[in-house]
Design a protein around this motif. Structure first.
Motif, mmCIF file in Angstrom:
data_model
loop_
_atom_site.group_PDB
_atom_site.id
_atom_site.type_symbol
_atom_site.label_atom_id
_atom_site.label_comp_id
_atom_site.label_asym_id
_atom_site.label_seq_id
_atom_site.Cartn_x
_atom_site.Cartn_y
_atom_site.Cartn_z
ATOM 1 N N THR A 1 0.398 -16.203 37.835
ATOM 2 C CA THR A 1 0.975 -16.674 36.574
ATOM 3 C C THR A 1 -0.047 -17.493 35.809
ATOM 4 O O THR A 1 -1.061 -17.931 36.368
ATOM 5 N N PHE A 2 0.219 -17.701 34.536
ATOM 6 C CA PHE A 2 -0.571 -18.641 33.735
ATOM 7 C C PHE A 2 0.394 -19.555 32.995
ATOM 8 O O PHE A 2 1.526 -19.162 32.675
ATOM 9 N N PRO A 3 -0.008 -20.811 32.716
ATOM 10 C CA PRO A 3 0.902 -21.750 32.069
ATOM 11 C C PRO A 3 0.992 -21.518 30.566
ATOM 12 O O PRO A 3 -0.001 -21.206 29.906
ATOM 13 N N VAL A 4 2.201 -21.652 30.037
ATOM 14 C CA VAL A 4 2.411 -21.685 28.592
ATOM 15 C C VAL A 4 2.674 -23.140 28.237
ATOM 16 O O VAL A 4 3.612 -23.751 28.747
ATOM 17 N N VAL A 5 1.827 -23.702 27.363
ATOM 18 C CA VAL A 5 1.785 -25.146 27.137
ATOM 19 C C VAL A 5 2.322 -25.499 25.759
ATOM 20 O O VAL A 5 2.020 -24.824 24.769
ATOM 21 N N ASP A 6 3.120 -26.563 25.706
ATOM 22 C CA ASP A 6 3.567 -27.134 24.434
ATOM 23 C C ASP A 6 2.433 -27.976 23.878
ATOM 24 O O ASP A 6 2.086 -29.015 24.450
ATOM 25 N N PRO A 7 1.806 -27.562 22.759
ATOM 26 C CA PRO A 7 0.653 -28.305 22.256
ATOM 27 C C PRO A 7 0.996 -29.678 21.694
ATOM 28 O O PRO A 7 0.109 -30.495 21.482
ATOM 29 N N ALA A 8 2.296 -29.941 21.466
ATOM 30 C CA ALA A 8 2.681 -31.247 20.936
ATOM 31 C C ALA A 8 2.558 -32.348 21.977
ATOM 32 O O ALA A 8 2.313 -33.501 21.634
ATOM 33 N N ASP A 9 2.748 -31.981 23.257
ATOM 34 C CA ASP A 9 2.669 -33.018 24.288
ATOM 35 C C ASP A 9 1.905 -32.599 25.542
ATOM 36 O O ASP A 9 1.773 -33.388 26.488
ATOM 37 N N GLY A 10 1.416 -31.366 25.576
ATOM 38 C CA GLY A 10 0.639 -30.908 26.725
ATOM 39 C C GLY A 10 1.459 -30.492 27.919
ATOM 40 O O GLY A 10 0.894 -30.137 28.968
ATOM 41 N N SER A 11 2.784 -30.488 27.811
ATOM 42 C CA SER A 11 3.621 -30.124 28.952
ATOM 43 C C SER A 11 3.664 -28.608 29.122
ATOM 44 O O SER A 11 3.482 -27.840 28.170
ATOM 45 N N THR A 12 3.889 -28.161 30.340
ATOM 46 C CA THR A 12 4.022 -26.740 30.630
ATOM 47 C C THR A 12 5.468 -26.302 30.418
ATOM 48 O O THR A 12 6.385 -26.848 31.037
ATOM 49 N N ILE A 13 5.664 -25.336 29.540
ATOM 50 C CA ILE A 13 6.999 -24.828 29.228
ATOM 51 C C ILE A 13 7.434 -23.808 30.265
ATOM 52 O O ILE A 13 8.583 -23.788 30.707
ATOM 53 N N ALA B 1 1.890 -29.414 15.387
ATOM 54 C CA ALA B 1 0.609 -29.416 16.100
ATOM 55 C C ALA B 1 -0.112 -28.094 15.901
ATOM 56 O O ALA B 1 0.504 -27.067 15.591
ATOM 57 N N LEU B 2 -1.440 -28.121 16.077
ATOM 58 C CA LEU B 2 -2.170 -26.872 16.196
ATOM 59 C C LEU B 2 -1.856 -26.286 17.562
ATOM 60 O O LEU B 2 -1.281 -26.959 18.424
ATOM 61 N N VAL B 3 -2.229 -25.042 17.796
ATOM 62 C CA VAL B 3 -1.793 -24.360 19.004
ATOM 63 C C VAL B 3 -2.409 -24.935 20.268
ATOM 64 O O VAL B 3 -1.852 -24.787 21.366
ATOM 65 N N SER B 4 -3.538 -25.638 20.139
ATOM 66 C CA SER B 4 -4.193 -26.205 21.313
ATOM 67 C C SER B 4 -5.131 -27.318 20.873
ATOM 68 O O SER B 4 -5.516 -27.420 19.698
ATOM 69 N N VAL B 5 -5.515 -28.144 21.822
ATOM 70 C CA VAL B 5 -6.494 -29.200 21.547
ATOM 71 C C VAL B 5 -7.829 -28.578 21.152
ATOM 72 O O VAL B 5 -8.541 -29.096 20.287
ATOM 73 N N ARG B 6 -8.158 -27.451 21.749
ATOM 74 C CA ARG B 6 -9.405 -26.771 21.398
ATOM 75 C C ARG B 6 -9.423 -26.367 19.933
ATOM 76 O O ARG B 6 -10.430 -26.550 19.231
ATOM 77 N N GLU B 7 -8.293 -25.801 19.457
ATOM 78 C CA GLU B 7 -8.214 -25.438 18.043
ATOM 79 C C GLU B 7 -8.294 -26.673 17.152
ATOM 80 O O GLU B 7 -8.942 -26.660 16.106
ATOM 81 N N ARG B 8 -7.614 -27.741 17.549
ATOM 82 C CA ARG B 8 -7.667 -28.980 16.771
ATOM 83 C C ARG B 8 -9.102 -29.482 16.667
ATOM 84 O O ARG B 8 -9.572 -29.887 15.590
ATOM 85 N N ASP B 9 -9.821 -29.451 17.776
ATOM 86 C CA ASP B 9 -11.199 -29.948 17.781
ATOM 87 C C ASP B 9 -12.112 -29.060 16.946
ATOM 88 O O ASP B 9 -13.076 -29.550 16.333
#
Length: 489
Positions: free
Chosen positions: A35-47, A339-347
């Motif tokens: 599996t791979f995690p699907v992450v909420d970019p607003a808080d970093g939690s795994t959905i 939020a943007l979709v990820s911290v990487r995109e934000r950066d």
């Protein structure tokens, strides 16, 4: 288009999202168990932990689609139409649920999520109607020796690859015409946002699409497995939305077996504000063009070329409007920018702004990354130099980059100075704006408005922004092959 009035809060009854593969009419885990995690970019939690599709899973999906192709193509247009209409009706009832999924996995504001959910379902309604209007021709040849019949047949098994920024709408914009045309489909959503796609596919299952007609896979590693799927003799169509860089690679992969390819690729949309443009209208519509989906749209306004006569007033009004933008989680309906979709995109977005400042630009408003979550403030940058990275890169974020100009011919030259040609915007007196629009190298141009997308309109670009068109009557033709039949006169 149908709209839904936003409620004050999201539903408190939440079903667990589907996080499995869909193959041969059933949801299932991947054969390798990963599996791979699907992450909420607003808080970093795994959905959710979504199933990884192995090579064997993906080839099983292709084989299932190939087995179902003949019978699905033989269904009547009316039967396909009614199934698509039923999917539209279910999504209409469950639009809030779909919006909530997108808020959580993509970071969208509520306004953007509910807007996309309503837009997404419209493709099922539109192509339910197009399914029964597939065109053909019957005519006498000029020599009079035969009757020319031009028929259209389903192209066959179609691989549909969608991006993370519009996870529901990009899925339905491909699923609906392919299914309406009589093609079986394999949907591969972006790894960042597979939950909305899974929800849509489950709606299709629930309304009665037969096993094998629709599949969903999430291969890891993506590139080699997708290439192997494209090399399978049953796969005859690729419809891809994503970056130009990946699009080029996929076109190479299509070449060996001459797979038909439709591509909706990157954009770098210019906004040309002409002298005499209505300031209030221009600012209002520019905000829509820039801030829709937080700027994470291939059609988003990317570069603002503003005439000197209106430049200062435009900047002042835009700064006022951006200062009023509320940033935060889409779970709070009062927030305008998620939020943007990820911290990487934000950066990446932050790096473009920082680079523009080093190049001499000035941040008038915003320019701040949040410490918690992948949030970036609505930002206005002036004194931007044409040709700098922020004007040559698709920003995909809430940044308004303004270039001052004095000569309209120079503005047109700068607007066309890109390998991309998806979207462009012009603001000004209508007659002059239309004249400028016709000089712009773009598949779509908006005049004095900030949004053009509509299921009834052809969507697509020129140059390296893509091949083919989605939506409208043209969209279904991408999944049909012409067949000429000669009859004795």
């Amino acid at each position: 288009m149908t709209t839904t009035t936003p409620a004050t809060t999201l539903s408190t009854t939440r079903t667990e999202p589907i996080a499995q593969l869909f193959i041969d009419g059933a949801w299932r885990a991947g054969s390798d168990g990963g599996t791979f995690p699907v992450v909420d970019p607003a808080d970093g939690s795994t959905i959710a932990d979504f199933a990884i599709a192995s090579r064997e899973d993906c080839l099983a999906a292709v084989e299932s689609a190939a087995l179902a192709q003949t019978s699905w193509a033989a269904t009547s247009p009316r039967e396909r139409s009614e199934l698509l209409r039923a999917a539209y009706e279910v999504l209409t009832e469950e639009v809030e649920t779909l919006a909530e999924i997108m808020i959580r996995e993509n970071g969208k504001s509520y306004r953007d999520a509910i807007g996309e959910a309503n837009y997404a379902k419209e493709f099922f309604r539109w192509f339910a109607e197009e399914a029964v209007r597939i065109p053909g021709e019957y005519r006498l040849s000029p020599s009079g020796d035969k009757r020319i019949v031009v028929d259209r047949q389903p192209i066959g098994v179609s691989l549909l690859i969608t991006p993370w920024n519009f996870p529901a709408a990009m899925a339905t914009r491909k699923l609906a015409p392919a299914l309406a045309a009589g093609c079986t489909v394999i949907l591969k959503p972006a790894r960042e946002t597979p939950l909305a796609a899974a929800f849509v596919v489950d709606v299709l299952r629930r309304v009665g699409f037969p096993p094998g007609v629709v599949s969903l896979v999430t291969p890891v590693p993506t590139g080699p497995i997708v290439a192997e799927m494209l090399s399978h003799p049953a796969v005859r169509k690729l419809s891809f939305t994503g970056s130009t860089e990946v699009g080029r690679e996929l076109l190479h992969a299509c070449a060996d077996t001459v797979v038909s390819a439709s591509m909706e690729l990157g954009g770098n949309a210019p906004v040309v504000v002409l002298p005499g443009a209505d300031l209030e209208l221009t600012v209002r519509e520019s905000l829509l063009a820039k801030m829709r989906n937080g700027g994470s749209a291939c059609t988003a306004a990317n570069r603002f070329y503003v005439h000197s006569s209106i430049h200062d007033a435009f900047v002042a009004r835009m700064a006022e409007e951006l200062a009023a933008v509320r940033v935060g989680s889409g779970l709070d309906h009062d927030n305008d920018l998620g939020a943007l979709v990820s911290v990487r995109e934000r950066d990446k977005v932050a790096g473009l702004v920082d680079g523009a400042v080093r190049d001499g630009a000035t941040v008038v408003h915003g320019g701040r990354s949040w410490e918690d979550g992948a949030f970036y403030d609505a930002t206005l940058v002036t004194g931007v130099r044409h040709g700098s990275a922020i004007t040559t890169t698709e920003i995909f974020g809430p940044v308004t980059a303004v270039v001052r100009y004095d000569d309209v011919d120079e503005a047109v030259r700068m607007a066309n100075d890109t390998v991309f040609g998806l979207m462009a915007y012009v603001f000004g007196e209508e007659r002059e704006a239309v004249a400028v629009a016709r000089r712009l190298e773009a598949g779509m141009v908006a005049i004095n408005r900030g949004v053009v997308s509509d299921p009834a309109a052809p969507f697509g670009g020129v140059k390296q922004s893509g091949l083919g068109r989605e939506g409208s009557s043209e969209g279904i033709l991408e999944f049909l092959e012409e067949q000429y039949i000669a009859l004795t006169s």
